[in-house]
Motif scaffolding. Structure first.
Motif, mmCIF file in Angstrom:
data_model
loop_
_atom_site.group_PDB
_atom_site.id
_atom_site.type_symbol
_atom_site.label_atom_id
_atom_site.label_comp_id
_atom_site.label_asym_id
_atom_site.label_seq_id
_atom_site.Cartn_x
_atom_site.Cartn_y
_atom_site.Cartn_z
ATOM 1 N N ALA A 7 0.832 -1.202 0.000
ATOM 2 C CA ALA A 7 0.000 0.000 0.000
ATOM 3 C C ALA A 7 0.870 1.256 0.000
ATOM 4 O O ALA A 7 0.625 2.198 -0.752
ATOM 5 N N THR A 12 -1.577 3.137 -2.522
ATOM 6 C CA THR A 12 -2.899 2.553 -2.722
ATOM 7 C C THR A 12 -3.446 2.132 -1.369
ATOM 8 O O THR A 12 -2.760 1.430 -0.626
ATOM 9 N N PRO A 13 -4.661 2.522 -1.039
ATOM 10 C CA PRO A 13 -5.230 2.093 0.242
ATOM 11 C C PRO A 13 -5.309 0.563 0.336
ATOM 12 O O PRO A 13 -5.555 -0.118 -0.667
ATOM 13 N N THR A 14 -5.099 0.036 1.537
ATOM 14 C CA THR A 14 -5.179 -1.414 1.721
ATOM 15 C C THR A 14 -6.561 -1.935 1.336
ATOM 16 O O THR A 14 -6.683 -3.044 0.818
ATOM 17 N N ARG A 15 -7.573 -1.142 1.558
ATOM 18 C CA ARG A 15 -8.924 -1.545 1.174
ATOM 19 C C ARG A 15 -9.015 -1.781 -0.343
ATOM 20 O O ARG A 15 -9.649 -2.725 -0.800
ATOM 21 N N SER A 16 -8.363 -0.922 -1.118
ATOM 22 C CA SER A 16 -8.341 -1.093 -2.572
ATOM 23 C C SER A 16 -7.589 -2.360 -2.957
ATOM 24 O O SER A 16 -8.008 -3.087 -3.861
ATOM 25 N N ARG A 18 -7.319 -5.079 -1.225
ATOM 26 C CA ARG A 18 -8.205 -6.211 -0.935
ATOM 27 C C ARG A 18 -9.297 -6.329 -1.998
ATOM 28 O O ARG A 18 -9.668 -7.430 -2.400
ATOM 29 N N TYR A 19 -9.789 -5.187 -2.480
ATOM 30 C CA TYR A 19 -10.785 -5.191 -3.547
ATOM 31 C C TYR A 19 -10.187 -5.779 -4.827
ATOM 32 O O TYR A 19 -10.816 -6.602 -5.494
ATOM 33 N N TYR A 20 -8.964 -5.374 -5.163
ATOM 34 C CA TYR A 20 -8.303 -5.920 -6.349
ATOM 35 C C TYR A 20 -8.175 -7.444 -6.220
ATOM 36 O O TYR A 20 -8.352 -8.171 -7.196
ATOM 37 N N GLU A 21 -7.860 -7.889 -5.024
ATOM 38 C CA GLU A 21 -7.760 -9.333 -4.793
ATOM 39 C C GLU A 21 -9.133 -9.998 -4.969
ATOM 40 O O GLU A 21 -9.249 -11.025 -5.642
ATOM 41 N N ASP A 22 -10.165 -9.408 -4.395
ATOM 42 C CA ASP A 22 -11.523 -9.954 -4.531
ATOM 43 C C ASP A 22 -11.955 -10.027 -5.989
ATOM 44 O O ASP A 22 -12.687 -10.937 -6.380
#
Length: 120
Positions: A7, A12-16, A18-22
């Motif tokens: 991040a 890049t926010p960690t939330r993003s 995780r979204y990329y991973e999802d």
């Protein structure tokens, strides 16, 4: 590397991330303790994803073209389907319209600033 370091390195926010991973855009390894472990090559991959998102491409299109990315910021299609080409052409036209709109807005702001500064 851990998610926080990726991040930080990619801003890049960690939330993003995780979204990329999802969405299947990145795939970190999982350590025995369940923590995500990101390979160094994912730094460029995340930057590519962000660039494509910033250009207006939706994640469903990005997911389709990511396998064609063989080096940072280079896109190749060995066996592009007519549907994929048509989709990319539509996306390119939308980008062009956004660029034209941004250019007009930038020029209007430049003109405004020049006028205000000349009055000061």
């Amino acid at each position: 590397m851990r998610i926080g370091e990726l991040a930080r390195l990619t801003e890049t926010p960690t939330r993003s991330l995780r979204y990329y991973e999802d969405q299947g855009l990145i795939a970190p390894q999982r350590l025995a303790n369940g923590y995500r472990d990101y390979d160094d090559y994912l730094i460029d991959r995340v930057l590519q994803i962000r660039g494509l998102l910033d250009a207006g491409l939706p994640t469903r299109i990005i997911k389709q073209i990511l396998p064609c990315l063989d080096s940072p910021r280079t896109i190749h299609f060995a066996d592009a389907t007519p549907e994929m080409l048509a989709t990319l052409e539509r996306e390119r036209e939308q980008m062009t319209r956004r660029i034209q709109c941004l250019t007009r807005n930038r020029d209007a702001i430049d003109e405004y600033l020049a006028t205000v500064r000349s009055l000061a």
